[in-house]
Design an enzyme around this catalytic site. Structure first.
Site, PDB file in Angstrom:
ATOM      1  N   ARG A  28      -8.611  26.152 -25.374  1.00  0.00           N
ATOM      2  CA  ARG A  28      -7.675  27.664 -26.060  1.00  0.00           C
ATOM      3  C   ARG A  28      -6.490  27.138 -24.822  1.00  0.00           C
ATOM      4  O   ARG A  28      -5.936  27.788 -25.678  1.00  0.00           O
ATOM      5  CB  ARG A  28      -8.525  28.701 -24.988  1.00  0.00           C
ATOM      6  CG  ARG A  28      -9.844  29.374 -26.654  1.00  0.00           C
ATOM      7  CD  ARG A  28     -10.734  29.958 -26.161  1.00  0.00           C
ATOM      8  NE  ARG A  28     -11.463  29.801 -25.314  1.00  0.00           N
ATOM      9  CZ  ARG A  28     -12.501  30.111 -23.811  1.00  0.00           C
ATOM     10  NH1 ARG A  28     -12.690  31.861 -24.438  1.00  0.00           N
ATOM     11  NH2 ARG A  28     -13.283  30.068 -23.157  1.00  0.00           N
TER      12      ARG A  28
ATOM     13  N   ARG B 104      -8.687  26.118 -34.944  1.00  0.00           N
ATOM     14  CA  ARG B 104      -9.932  27.112 -34.177  1.00  0.00           C
ATOM     15  C   ARG B 104     -10.076  28.550 -35.058  1.00  0.00           C
ATOM     16  O   ARG B 104     -10.954  28.156 -35.950  1.00  0.00           O
ATOM     17  CB  ARG B 104     -10.304  27.172 -32.557  1.00  0.00           C
ATOM     18  CG  ARG B 104     -11.090  28.810 -32.290  1.00  0.00           C
ATOM     19  CD  ARG B 104     -12.704  28.383 -31.448  1.00  0.00           C
ATOM     20  NE  ARG B 104     -12.975  29.697 -30.699  1.00  0.00           N
ATOM     21  CZ  ARG B 104     -13.510  30.311 -31.040  1.00  0.00           C
ATOM     22  NH1 ARG B 104     -13.391  29.996 -32.522  1.00  0.00           N
ATOM     23  NH2 ARG B 104     -13.578  30.867 -30.231  1.00  0.00           N
TER      24      ARG B 104
ATOM     25  N   ARG C 138     -13.102  19.662 -20.726  1.00  0.00           N
ATOM     26  CA  ARG C 138     -12.528  20.225 -21.673  1.00  0.00           C
ATOM     27  C   ARG C 138     -10.866  20.316 -22.227  1.00  0.00           C
ATOM     28  O   ARG C 138     -10.748  20.970 -21.767  1.00  0.00           O
ATOM     29  CB  ARG C 138     -12.725  21.929 -20.410  1.00  0.00           C
ATOM     30  CG  ARG C 138     -14.345  22.215 -20.821  1.00  0.00           C
ATOM     31  CD  ARG C 138     -14.600  22.810 -22.244  1.00  0.00           C
ATOM     32  NE  ARG C 138     -16.279  23.636 -22.132  1.00  0.00           N
ATOM     33  CZ  ARG C 138     -15.853  24.967 -22.079  1.00  0.00           C
ATOM     34  NH1 ARG C 138     -15.543  25.970 -21.916  1.00  0.00           N
ATOM     35  NH2 ARG C 138     -17.288  24.977 -21.697  1.00  0.00           N
TER      36      ARG C 138
ATOM     37  N   TYR D  84     -30.332  27.997 -19.446  1.00  0.00           N
ATOM     38  CA  TYR D  84     -29.427  28.866 -20.909  1.00  0.00           C
ATOM     39  C   TYR D  84     -30.850  29.227 -21.962  1.00  0.00           C
ATOM     40  O   TYR D  84     -30.724  30.170 -22.494  1.00  0.00           O
ATOM     41  CB  TYR D  84     -28.435  27.956 -21.752  1.00  0.00           C
ATOM     42  CG  TYR D  84     -27.021  28.002 -21.078  1.00  0.00           C
ATOM     43  CD1 TYR D  84     -25.659  28.795 -20.952  1.00  0.00           C
ATOM     44  CD2 TYR D  84     -27.414  26.882 -19.869  1.00  0.00           C
ATOM     45  CE1 TYR D  84     -24.906  28.683 -20.435  1.00  0.00           C
ATOM     46  CE2 TYR D  84     -25.758  26.498 -18.936  1.00  0.00           C
ATOM     47  CZ  TYR D  84     -24.812  28.342 -19.545  1.00  0.00           C
ATOM     48  OH  TYR D  84     -23.728  27.476 -18.643  1.00  0.00           O
TER      49      TYR D  84
ATOM     50  N   ASP E 125     -21.232  20.928 -27.831  1.00  0.00           N
ATOM     51  CA  ASP E 125     -21.350  21.443 -26.680  1.00  0.00           C
ATOM     52  C   ASP E 125     -23.064  21.068 -26.557  1.00  0.00           C
ATOM     53  O   ASP E 125     -23.357  20.969 -27.353  1.00  0.00           O
ATOM     54  CB  ASP E 125     -21.117  23.337 -27.646  1.00  0.00           C
ATOM     55  CG  ASP E 125     -21.333  24.315 -26.366  1.00  0.00           C
ATOM     56  OD1 ASP E 125     -20.029  24.230 -25.331  1.00  0.00           O
ATOM     57  OD2 ASP E 125     -22.271  25.131 -26.083  1.00  0.00           O
TER      58      ASP E 125
HETATM   59  O1  CP3 Z   1     -14.997  18.720 -22.303  1.00  0.00           O
HETATM   60  C1  CP3 Z   1     -14.693  18.433 -24.047  1.00  0.00           C
HETATM   61  O2  CP3 Z   1     -13.428  18.713 -24.331  1.00  0.00           O
HETATM   62  C2  CP3 Z   1     -15.657  18.693 -24.759  1.00  0.00           C
HETATM   63  C3  CP3 Z   1     -16.251  19.532 -25.229  1.00  0.00           C
HETATM   64  C4  CP3 Z   1     -17.294  20.063 -24.224  1.00  0.00           C
HETATM   65  C5  CP3 Z   1     -17.614  21.692 -24.421  1.00  0.00           C
HETATM   66  N1  CP3 Z   1     -17.934  22.337 -24.204  1.00  0.00           N
HETATM   67  C6  CP3 Z   1     -16.420  22.536 -25.242  1.00  0.00           C
HETATM   68  C7  CP3 Z   1     -15.935  24.311 -25.697  1.00  0.00           C
HETATM   69  C8  CP3 Z   1     -18.391  19.867 -23.765  1.00  0.00           C
HETATM   70  C9  CP3 Z   1     -18.551  18.915 -23.121  1.00  0.00           C
HETATM   71  C10 CP3 Z   1     -18.707  21.409 -23.376  1.00  0.00           C
HETATM   72  C11 CP3 Z   1     -19.992  21.300 -22.494  1.00  0.00           C
HETATM   73  C12 CP3 Z   1     -20.664  22.254 -21.681  1.00  0.00           C
HETATM   74  N2  CP3 Z   1     -21.208  24.015 -22.573  1.00  0.00           N
HETATM   75  C13 CP3 Z   1     -21.192  22.959 -20.763  1.00  0.00           C
HETATM   76  C14 CP3 Z   1     -21.015  22.134 -19.100  1.00  0.00           C
HETATM   77  C15 CP3 Z   1     -19.895  21.831 -18.745  1.00  0.00           C
HETATM   78  C16 CP3 Z   1     -19.254  23.009 -17.785  1.00  0.00           C
HETATM   79  O3  CP3 Z   1     -18.661  23.563 -18.061  1.00  0.00           O
HETATM   80  O4  CP3 Z   1     -20.438  23.225 -16.943  1.00  0.00           O
HETATM   81  C17 CP3 Z   1     -21.364  24.238 -20.223  1.00  0.00           C
HETATM   82  C18 CP3 Z   1     -22.344  24.820 -19.333  1.00  0.00           C
HETATM   83  C19 CP3 Z   1     -21.437  24.958 -21.976  1.00  0.00           C
HETATM   84  C20 CP3 Z   1     -21.396  25.702 -22.603  1.00  0.00           C
HETATM   85  C21 CP3 Z   1     -20.779  27.078 -23.386  1.00  0.00           C
HETATM   86  N3  CP3 Z   1     -20.129  26.618 -23.992  1.00  0.00           N
HETATM   87  C22 CP3 Z   1     -19.754  27.409 -22.092  1.00  0.00           C
HETATM   88  C23 CP3 Z   1     -20.905  28.803 -21.316  1.00  0.00           C
HETATM   89  C24 CP3 Z   1     -18.870  28.128 -23.005  1.00  0.00           C
HETATM   90  C25 CP3 Z   1     -18.939  29.771 -22.854  1.00  0.00           C
HETATM   91  C26 CP3 Z   1     -17.592  29.806 -22.008  1.00  0.00           C
HETATM   92  C27 CP3 Z   1     -15.951  29.800 -22.862  1.00  0.00           C
HETATM   93  O5  CP3 Z   1     -15.261  28.595 -21.818  1.00  0.00           O
HETATM   94  O6  CP3 Z   1     -15.662  29.907 -23.210  1.00  0.00           O
HETATM   95  C28 CP3 Z   1     -18.960  27.730 -24.355  1.00  0.00           C
HETATM   96  C29 CP3 Z   1     -17.968  27.189 -25.188  1.00  0.00           C
HETATM   97  C30 CP3 Z   1     -17.570  26.190 -25.741  1.00  0.00           C
HETATM   98  N4  CP3 Z   1     -17.793  25.125 -25.230  1.00  0.00           N
HETATM   99  C31 CP3 Z   1     -15.808  26.562 -25.798  1.00  0.00           C
HETATM  100  C32 CP3 Z   1     -15.136  24.975 -25.481  1.00  0.00           C
HETATM  101  C33 CP3 Z   1     -13.530  24.352 -26.104  1.00  0.00           C
HETATM  102  C34 CP3 Z   1     -15.197  27.625 -25.287  1.00  0.00           C
HETATM  103  C35 CP3 Z   1     -14.871  28.220 -26.826  1.00  0.00           C
HETATM  104  C36 CP3 Z   1     -13.696  28.640 -27.687  1.00  0.00           C
HETATM  105  O7  CP3 Z   1     -13.132  28.029 -28.734  1.00  0.00           O
HETATM  106  O8  CP3 Z   1     -13.901  29.955 -27.738  1.00  0.00           O
END
Ligand code: CP3
Length: 343
Positions: free
Chosen positions: A29, A38, A25, A152, A75
């Site tokens: 944000r 975004r 990540r 999910y 994602d």
């Molecule tokens: O790592 C990176 O920078 C690459 C992009 C990436 C995202 N999600 C962007 C994202 C990667 C590799 C993921 C993987 C992901 N997504 C996982 C596995 C890794 C982990 O964290 O365990 C999972 C379980 C998800 C599912 C997911 N996506 C959730 C539960 C959420 C909401 C929680 C949150 O942090 O907001 C997301 C959204 C998400 N995916 C964001 C980002 C940058 C935040 C979205 C925003 O900008 O509001």
């Protein structure tokens, strides 16, 4: 050349004097430039599916920190979306999906070949990135592992204990196994297309592997990953595969050998000295600073970073966090980590 990149060398088993660094990540944000792109995109899914903007947010942390790798901005839930599930990200609430809870909802999903209609913009993002990254920066593609994605899809949201997926696999194993099989095939097809579009390394996120016990761990974490790795290796033996079985605990030992992964990503609960003895013997390890240190900073941030690098210096290591950067992380603390590792 891909094979000369520091990240790729470490993943193929060559210890580097200074370990390559990237952060889960790393785009997100906590960066003001991410927040502004975004808001330009509107919602999170539009950002994922707009190649210019997705490439831009992938590059932002590379410009700021010069990490050794860029990870595709996308994602893990895009695969269920491409299979036909409704998906939205509610601000402050996380993902919401239509659910798969029986054979009828499973059979309403699309066949694997059709996922590429929805996922085509992701491949375009990778093509843009291939031409835009600095020469030494490796490009990582990724997908969720079948078990984690299934948790999910069955619940329709994130859950603290993955209860709905455990209930379905117990009550209706035929449907649940068919869902895992579908996700295994979709993941192979998706990662293959990512490699063709320029991904030099791929990573599987099994974020909820830790909630599987005993035989269920073998059946739903190990088995699908074995199939995915074997299939990718048969076509691209040179492309390294990282697997993140978060929460695997003692089952991290032997995980790389059993699955064929080139590297296992360690969560923050794993002791680095134990990992050096029990996991690094099979190849590269990645990790595993607690992401909380990026919020709290101070001397502990640097001490912990140096301790992890020292404990894992006897073999191939990729420095990373044990889980993703949180939105409240201080961007200056990332510079402090890099200084500590690279000085
Ligand atoms: O790592 C990176 O920078 C690459 C992009 C990436 C995202 N999600 C962007 C994202 C990667 C590799 C993921 C993987 C992901 N997504 C996982 C596995 C890794 C982990 O964290 O365990 C999972 C379980 C998800 C599912 C997911 N996506 C959730 C539960 C959420 C909401 C929680 C949150 O942090 O907001 C997301 C959204 C998400 N995916 C964001 C980002 C940058 C935040 C979205 C925003 O900008 O509001």
């Amino acid at each position: 050349m891909t094979r000369d990149k520091k990240l790729v060398r470490a993943l193929r088993g060559e210890p580097q004097e200074i370990p390559p660094v990237w952060l889960m990540r790393q785009a997100g944000r906590y960066l003001p430039e991410y927040r502004s792109t975004r808001s330009l995109a509107g919602d999170f899914l539009s950002l994922c599916y707009t190649p210019d903007l997705a490439a831009e947010v992938t590059l932002q942390p590379i410009r700021r920190y010069d990490f050794d790798a860029a990870i595709l901005f996308a994602d893990i839930l895009l695969v269920p979306h491409a299979l036909g599930a409704d998906l939205s990200f509610e601000p402050g609430e996380g993902p919401r999906l239509s659910t798969v809870t029986d054979s009828a909802s499973l059979s309403s999903l699309k066949p694997v070949e059709e996922i590429h209609l929805t996922l085509a913009p992701v491949y375009e993002t990778l093509r843009i990135l291939s031409g835009a990254l600095p020469a030494g920066t490796a490009l990582i593609g990724f997908a969720g592992a079948p078990w984690t994605v299934a948790t999910y899809m069955v619940a329709g949201r994130g859950t603290p204990d993955q209860g709905p997926a455990h209930a379905l696999r117990t009550a209706d194993p035929v449907t649940f196994d068919a869902l895992i099989q579908l996700l295994t095939e979709a993941t192979i097809s998706y990662l293959s297309a990512q490699i063709e579009a320029g991904a030099e390394v791929v990573k599987l996120f099994d974020s909820w592997a830790g909630s599987l016990e005993g035989e269920a761990f073998d059946r739903y974490a190990i088995e699908p990953i074995v199939k995915i790795v074997a299939s990718l290796k048969s076509r691209w033996p040179e492309v390294p595969v990282i697997v993140f079985p978060r929460g695997a605990g003692s089952r991290y030992a032997g995980f790389a050998r059993t699955t064929g992964a080139d590297c296992v990503a360690l969560d923050s609960g794993v002791d680095a000295r134990w990992a050096a003895e029990r996991v690094q013997v099979d190849g590269c390890v990645q990790g595993n600073l607690d992401p909380g240190h990026l919020v709290t900073g101070g001397p502990a941030l640097v001490e912990e970073t140096c301790r992890i690098v020292r404990e894992l210096s006897g073999g191939p290591h990729v420095f990373n966090l044990g889980h993703g950067v949180t939105p409240d992380a201080d961007p200056a603390n990332v510079h402090r980590i890099l200084e500590a590792i690279r000085r």
